[in-house]
Scaffold this motif. Structure first.
Motif, PDB file in Angstrom:
ATOM      1  N   MET A  34       0.829  -1.189   0.000  1.00 34.26           N
ATOM      2  CA  MET A  34       0.000   0.000   0.000  1.00 34.26           C
ATOM      3  C   MET A  34       0.872   1.251   0.000  1.00 34.26           C
ATOM      4  SD  MET A  34      -3.105  -0.679   2.593  1.00 34.26           S
ATOM      5  CE  MET A  34      -3.351  -2.356   3.088  1.00 34.26           C
ATOM      6  N   ASP A  35       0.425   2.259  -0.735  1.00 39.97           N
ATOM      7  CA  ASP A  35       1.128   3.534  -0.773  1.00 39.97           C
ATOM      8  C   ASP A  35       0.686   4.420   0.381  1.00 39.97           C
ATOM      9  OD1 ASP A  35       2.382   2.801  -3.100  1.00 39.97           O
ATOM     10  OD2 ASP A  35       0.913   3.763  -4.388  1.00 39.97           O
ATOM     11  N   HIS A  36       1.626   5.181   0.907  1.00 44.08           N
ATOM     12  CA  HIS A  36       1.340   6.163   1.943  1.00 44.08           C
ATOM     13  C   HIS A  36       1.618   7.538   1.359  1.00 44.08           C
ATOM     14  CE1 HIS A  36       1.868   2.498   4.295  1.00 44.08           C
ATOM     15  NE2 HIS A  36       1.090   3.078   5.185  1.00 44.08           N
ATOM     16  N   VAL A  37       0.616   8.420   1.410  1.00 44.05           N
ATOM     17  CA  VAL A  37       0.733   9.742   0.803  1.00 44.05           C
ATOM     18  C   VAL A  37       0.606  10.796   1.899  1.00 44.05           C
ATOM     19  CG1 VAL A  37      -0.217  11.320  -0.914  1.00 44.05           C
ATOM     20  CG2 VAL A  37      -0.323   8.847  -1.301  1.00 44.05           C
ATOM     21  N   LYS A  72      -1.116  17.875  -1.010  1.00 44.04           N
ATOM     22  CA  LYS A  72       0.235  17.348  -0.778  1.00 44.04           C
ATOM     23  C   LYS A  72       1.187  18.485  -0.441  1.00 44.04           C
ATOM     24  CE  LYS A  72       0.054  13.383  -3.896  1.00 44.04           C
ATOM     25  NZ  LYS A  72       0.660  12.767  -5.083  1.00 44.04           N
ATOM     26  N   GLN A  87      -3.540   6.421   3.249  1.00 47.74           N
ATOM     27  CA  GLN A  87      -3.117   5.094   2.865  1.00 47.74           C
ATOM     28  C   GLN A  87      -3.991   4.599   1.726  1.00 47.74           C
ATOM     29  OE1 GLN A  87      -2.596   2.552   6.197  1.00 47.74           O
ATOM     30  NE2 GLN A  87      -2.612   0.701   4.983  1.00 47.74           N
ATOM     31  N   SER A  88      -3.382   4.275   0.614  1.00 46.53           N
ATOM     32  CA  SER A  88      -4.109   3.755  -0.538  1.00 46.53           C
ATOM     33  C   SER A  88      -4.542   2.319  -0.250  1.00 46.53           C
ATOM     34  CB  SER A  88      -3.207   3.790  -1.778  1.00 46.53           C
ATOM     35  OG  SER A  88      -3.836   3.119  -2.830  1.00 46.53           O
TER      36      SER A  88
END
Length: 70
Positions: free
Chosen positions: A1-4, A28, A67-68
């Motif tokens: 999972m990506d964390h942005v 962002k 979190q994606s």
């Protein structure tokens, strides 16, 4: 999972526009996003606010990491 990482922010309008007195957003890069809002090139709602001659102030910020789920 990506964390942005980013910032949730609340803008307080100097004067109500119909029913609205605030704007809630996520960015962002908060400084760049606020610059876009100030120039009228950000959200459509804030473009209308600017055209109506209504100012706004940054009321609150919360740093978050989204979190994606994909």
């Amino acid at each position: 999972m990506d964390h942005v990482p980013g910032t949730v922010y609340l803008l307080h309008l100097d004067k109500r526009l119909k029913h609205a007195g605030h704007y809630l957003g996520w960015a962002k890069d908060l400084d760049k996003r606020l610059e876009h809002h100030a120039n009228g090139t950000g959200a459509n709602f804030l473009r209308v606010v600017k055209d109506a001659g209504i100012g706004w102030t940054l009321a609150r910020t919360i740093r978050v990491v989204l979190q994606s789920l994909i």
